[in-house]
Motif scaffolding. Sequence first.
Motif, PDB file in Angstrom:
ATOM      1  N   ILE A 212     -12.529  -2.802  12.669  1.00 47.00           N
ATOM      2  CA  ILE A 212     -11.396  -3.787  12.088  1.00 47.00           C
ATOM      3  C   ILE A 212     -11.608  -4.360  10.794  1.00 47.00           C
ATOM      4  CG2 ILE A 212     -10.236  -5.899  12.886  1.00 47.00           C
ATOM      5  CD1 ILE A 212     -10.445  -5.117  15.666  1.00 47.00           C
ATOM      6  N   ALA A 213     -13.014  -5.066  10.670  1.00 48.38           N
ATOM      7  CA  ALA A 213     -13.219  -5.506   9.566  1.00 48.38           C
ATOM      8  C   ALA A 213     -13.250  -4.755   8.355  1.00 48.38           C
ATOM      9  CB  ALA A 213     -14.731  -6.112   9.543  1.00 48.38           C
ATOM     10  N   GLN A 214     -13.496  -3.424   8.404  1.00 48.75           N
ATOM     11  CA  GLN A 214     -13.537  -2.400   7.523  1.00 48.75           C
ATOM     12  C   GLN A 214     -11.847  -2.018   6.981  1.00 48.75           C
ATOM     13  OE1 GLN A 214     -15.519   0.823   9.092  1.00 48.75           O
ATOM     14  NE2 GLN A 214     -17.769  -0.167   8.859  1.00 48.75           N
ATOM     15  N   ARG A 215     -11.023  -2.071   7.959  1.00 49.57           N
ATOM     16  CA  ARG A 215      -9.760  -1.859   7.496  1.00 49.57           C
ATOM     17  C   ARG A 215      -8.696  -2.830   7.343  1.00 49.57           C
ATOM     18  NH1 ARG A 215     -10.149   2.687   5.656  1.00 49.57           N
ATOM     19  NH2 ARG A 215      -7.631   2.658   5.889  1.00 49.57           N
ATOM     20  N   LEU A 216      -9.565  -4.107   7.561  1.00 52.14           N
ATOM     21  CA  LEU A 216      -8.366  -5.256   7.530  1.00 52.14           C
ATOM     22  C   LEU A 216      -8.055  -5.498   6.302  1.00 52.14           C
ATOM     23  CD1 LEU A 216      -7.448  -7.148   9.864  1.00 52.14           C
ATOM     24  CD2 LEU A 216      -9.281  -8.672   8.787  1.00 52.14           C
ATOM     25  N   TYR A 217      -8.972  -5.138   5.072  1.00 56.52           N
ATOM     26  CA  TYR A 217      -8.489  -5.642   3.767  1.00 56.52           C
ATOM     27  C   TYR A 217      -7.975  -4.484   3.100  1.00 56.52           C
ATOM     28  CZ  TYR A 217     -10.568 -10.003   4.944  1.00 56.52           C
ATOM     29  OH  TYR A 217     -11.133 -11.245   5.562  1.00 56.52           O
ATOM     30  N   ALA A 218      -8.205  -3.333   3.357  1.00 48.37           N
ATOM     31  CA  ALA A 218      -7.654  -1.864   2.749  1.00 48.37           C
ATOM     32  C   ALA A 218      -6.264  -1.961   2.216  1.00 48.37           C
ATOM     33  CB  ALA A 218      -8.048  -0.863   3.482  1.00 48.37           C
ATOM     34  N   PRO A 219      -5.512  -2.319   3.338  1.00 50.01           N
ATOM     35  CA  PRO A 219      -3.780  -2.320   2.767  1.00 50.01           C
ATOM     36  C   PRO A 219      -3.429  -3.357   1.732  1.00 50.01           C
ATOM     37  CG  PRO A 219      -4.085  -2.403   5.286  1.00 50.01           C
ATOM     38  CD  PRO A 219      -5.567  -2.691   4.655  1.00 50.01           C
ATOM     39  N   THR A 220      -4.452  -4.246   1.650  1.00 45.19           N
ATOM     40  CA  THR A 220      -4.042  -5.405   0.541  1.00 45.19           C
ATOM     41  C   THR A 220      -4.501  -5.212  -0.677  1.00 45.19           C
ATOM     42  OG1 THR A 220      -5.902  -6.687   0.755  1.00 45.19           O
ATOM     43  CG2 THR A 220      -4.352  -7.146   2.349  1.00 45.19           C
ATOM     44  N   GLN A 221      -5.288  -3.787  -1.213  1.00 41.72           N
ATOM     45  CA  GLN A 221      -5.794  -3.666  -2.204  1.00 41.72           C
ATOM     46  C   GLN A 221      -4.730  -3.026  -3.317  1.00 41.72           C
ATOM     47  OE1 GLN A 221      -8.879  -5.209  -3.052  1.00 41.72           O
ATOM     48  NE2 GLN A 221      -8.206  -6.056  -0.820  1.00 41.72           N
ATOM     49  N   ALA A 222      -3.736  -2.755  -2.642  1.00 43.63           N
ATOM     50  CA  ALA A 222      -2.661  -1.972  -3.642  1.00 43.63           C
ATOM     51  C   ALA A 222      -2.070  -3.105  -4.773  1.00 43.63           C
ATOM     52  CB  ALA A 222      -1.500  -1.286  -3.078  1.00 43.63           C
ATOM     53  N   PHE A 223      -2.588  -2.868  -5.910  1.00 42.65           N
ATOM     54  CA  PHE A 223      -1.749  -3.449  -6.930  1.00 42.65           C
ATOM     55  C   PHE A 223      -0.290  -4.182  -6.810  1.00 42.65           C
ATOM     56  CE2 PHE A 223      -0.190  -4.228 -11.441  1.00 42.65           C
ATOM     57  CZ  PHE A 223      -1.318  -5.378 -11.761  1.00 42.65           C
TER      58      PHE A 223
ATOM     59  N   ILE B  17       9.937  -3.297  -0.911  1.00 42.42           N
ATOM     60  CA  ILE B  17       8.686  -3.446  -1.493  1.00 42.42           C
ATOM     61  C   ILE B  17       7.566  -2.719  -0.577  1.00 42.42           C
ATOM     62  CG2 ILE B  17       6.675  -4.695  -2.578  1.00 42.42           C
ATOM     63  CD1 ILE B  17       8.638  -6.427  -3.559  1.00 42.42           C
ATOM     64  N   LEU B  18       7.717  -3.312   0.797  1.00 40.91           N
ATOM     65  CA  LEU B  18       6.536  -2.615   1.770  1.00 40.91           C
ATOM     66  C   LEU B  18       6.761  -1.621   1.945  1.00 40.91           C
ATOM     67  CD1 LEU B  18       6.764  -5.829   4.198  1.00 40.91           C
ATOM     68  CD2 LEU B  18       4.875  -5.289   2.680  1.00 40.91           C
ATOM     69  N   PHE B  19       8.069  -0.813   2.238  1.00 41.93           N
ATOM     70  CA  PHE B  19       8.276   0.432   2.617  1.00 41.93           C
ATOM     71  C   PHE B  19       7.856   1.373   1.416  1.00 41.93           C
ATOM     72  CE2 PHE B  19      10.729   4.616   2.449  1.00 41.93           C
ATOM     73  CZ  PHE B  19      10.704   4.870   3.564  1.00 41.93           C
ATOM     74  N   GLY B  20       8.133   1.010   0.079  1.00 42.64           N
ATOM     75  CA  GLY B  20       7.568   1.720  -1.132  1.00 42.64           C
ATOM     76  C   GLY B  20       6.298   1.817  -0.975  1.00 42.64           C
ATOM     77  N   LEU B  21       5.428   0.930  -0.723  1.00 45.93           N
ATOM     78  CA  LEU B  21       3.993   0.848  -0.798  1.00 45.93           C
ATOM     79  C   LEU B  21       3.481   1.726   0.582  1.00 45.93           C
ATOM     80  CD1 LEU B  21       3.030  -3.054  -1.154  1.00 45.93           C
ATOM     81  CD2 LEU B  21       2.798  -1.009  -3.050  1.00 45.93           C
ATOM     82  N   VAL B  22       3.955   1.693   1.786  1.00 48.05           N
ATOM     83  CA  VAL B  22       3.360   2.409   2.939  1.00 48.05           C
ATOM     84  C   VAL B  22       3.781   3.784   2.574  1.00 48.05           C
ATOM     85  CG1 VAL B  22       3.634   2.614   5.503  1.00 48.05           C
ATOM     86  CG2 VAL B  22       3.490   0.425   4.346  1.00 48.05           C
TER      87      VAL B  22
ATOM     88  N   ILE C  88       9.204   1.882  -5.879  1.00 49.22           N
ATOM     89  CA  ILE C  88       9.807   0.570  -5.792  1.00 49.22           C
ATOM     90  C   ILE C  88      11.103   0.647  -6.397  1.00 49.22           C
ATOM     91  CG2 ILE C  88       9.739  -1.715  -5.695  1.00 49.22           C
ATOM     92  CD1 ILE C  88       6.575  -1.272  -4.934  1.00 49.22           C
ATOM     93  N   VAL C  89      11.250   0.990  -7.834  1.00 40.79           N
ATOM     94  CA  VAL C  89      12.387   0.783  -8.694  1.00 40.79           C
ATOM     95  C   VAL C  89      13.404   1.835  -8.144  1.00 40.79           C
ATOM     96  CG1 VAL C  89      13.040   1.316 -10.751  1.00 40.79           C
ATOM     97  CG2 VAL C  89      10.848   0.903 -10.805  1.00 40.79           C
ATOM     98  N   ASP C  90      13.281   2.770  -7.694  1.00 35.21           N
ATOM     99  CA  ASP C  90      14.326   3.667  -6.839  1.00 35.21           C
ATOM    100  C   ASP C  90      14.812   3.000  -5.680  1.00 35.21           C
ATOM    101  OD1 ASP C  90      13.888   5.191  -8.783  1.00 35.21           O
ATOM    102  OD2 ASP C  90      12.869   6.948  -7.652  1.00 35.21           O
ATOM    103  N   LEU C  91      14.005   2.221  -4.856  1.00 33.89           N
ATOM    104  CA  LEU C  91      14.342   1.743  -3.680  1.00 33.89           C
ATOM    105  C   LEU C  91      15.187   0.251  -4.186  1.00 33.89           C
ATOM    106  CD1 LEU C  91      11.024   1.789  -1.646  1.00 33.89           C
ATOM    107  CD2 LEU C  91      13.158   2.826  -0.988  1.00 33.89           C
ATOM    108  N   PHE C  92      14.846   0.001  -5.087  1.00 30.83           N
ATOM    109  CA  PHE C  92      15.670  -1.478  -5.489  1.00 30.83           C
ATOM    110  C   PHE C  92      16.974  -1.094  -5.915  1.00 30.83           C
ATOM    111  CE2 PHE C  92      12.251  -4.964  -6.740  1.00 30.83           C
ATOM    112  CZ  PHE C  92      11.844  -4.953  -5.357  1.00 30.83           C
TER     113      PHE C  92
END
Length: 418
Positions: free
Chosen positions: A41-52, A155-160, A165-169
Amino acid sequence: MTPILVFAFFGLMALSVPVAHAMLGGTALALMMDGKPLAVIAQRLYAPTQAFPMLAIPYFILAGSLMMHGKFGEYLVNIARLIVGRFRGGLGQVSILGSVMFGGVSGSAVADASAMGNALIPVQVRDGYPAPFAAAINASSSTVSVLIPPSIPLILFGLVANVSIVDLFVAGILPGLLLAAGMMAMVWYVARRRGLPAAPLPGGFRAFKSQIVFALPALLMPIFIIGTLRFGIATPTEVSVLAVAYALLIGIFFYRDVTPRLIWNALVETGMMTGAVMLIIMASGTIQWILTAEQVPQNLAAFVGTHLTEPWMVLIALNLVMLVVGMFLDLPAAVLLLAPLFVTIGNTIGLDPVQLGLMMVINLSVGLYTPPVGTTLFISMAIARTGIGETSKALLPFYLVAVVVLLAFTFIPALTIY
């Protein structure tokens, strides 16, 4: 692990545990039952937040907060009244058109429901609107905000899903406008049957000119965002920072309503909303690790390919699952959980991921005004002081509009313009 995870997650949700905590609790129980260390959990918790691009979320929220804590909200309502207030059910029309304008600033249905509801529901009730109908208009129309750019769920869908994100907007503009048009037509029809009045703003064209001068700089924000993204001038993250600077400059030099207290309130609101979204994103990362480790997306896609032989059957199944999930999960959490699974399934039938993103956000946004967990529904009910039964009944025409738009974007790929 997956069956334990699912059972624990929905069990905790049934006990009214917050979504993010239910995700983490379910993951912890699944790991312990399978003999794996909780360090995962600790290892995976922060991984999704690292996308610029993730930085775009707090900045877009802050830009919207800076706008709506100032005078823009008042001008927005006045402009909407001048444009559509003269029609039957004018104040209801104002609520919907205001949500379109508000969506181009905030991208948050919850913020829209609160701001527009507090401004318009009491006035609508005083003008003779049944309180449940006023609440229904606000609860449903506020979801237009999650399609009009900048949209946090897109934005969330585009990241996952690893989609532009431009096309989605750009693709989100048309369904947002069609939803708004359908809801406005429904309000006009109901208002005509019930004899609800128009609500024009006094002053006519002279008042329009004075109000549009003040509202125009803020209303240009979505055009600024889309134009900057579409022509490749800046990335979504850079545009979000520019949007904050734009909001500050307009507030300081044009509206002249920016004060230290306004900035503080906007920062606090942004921190709270960002914290809630980021906690869900972090918790979803642990669930996605388990699903990936057990090859759930691949197995699910294989099952669908075997048992659902026609593309239209797959599309119907996806929509039904999303409608049910949207009734129990907040929109961001549902997007983060379903997108990785549904993108894999969509690939088996050649479904455009941008079209899938629109289907998902339209679909899940219905859950925002559907019991038992509808966020905008309960905000609107609290403002209008109505019960869930009578408000849900008043929402039936708006469910019909949402389903028609959803089916159109599900089965007519040409509508997905980007």
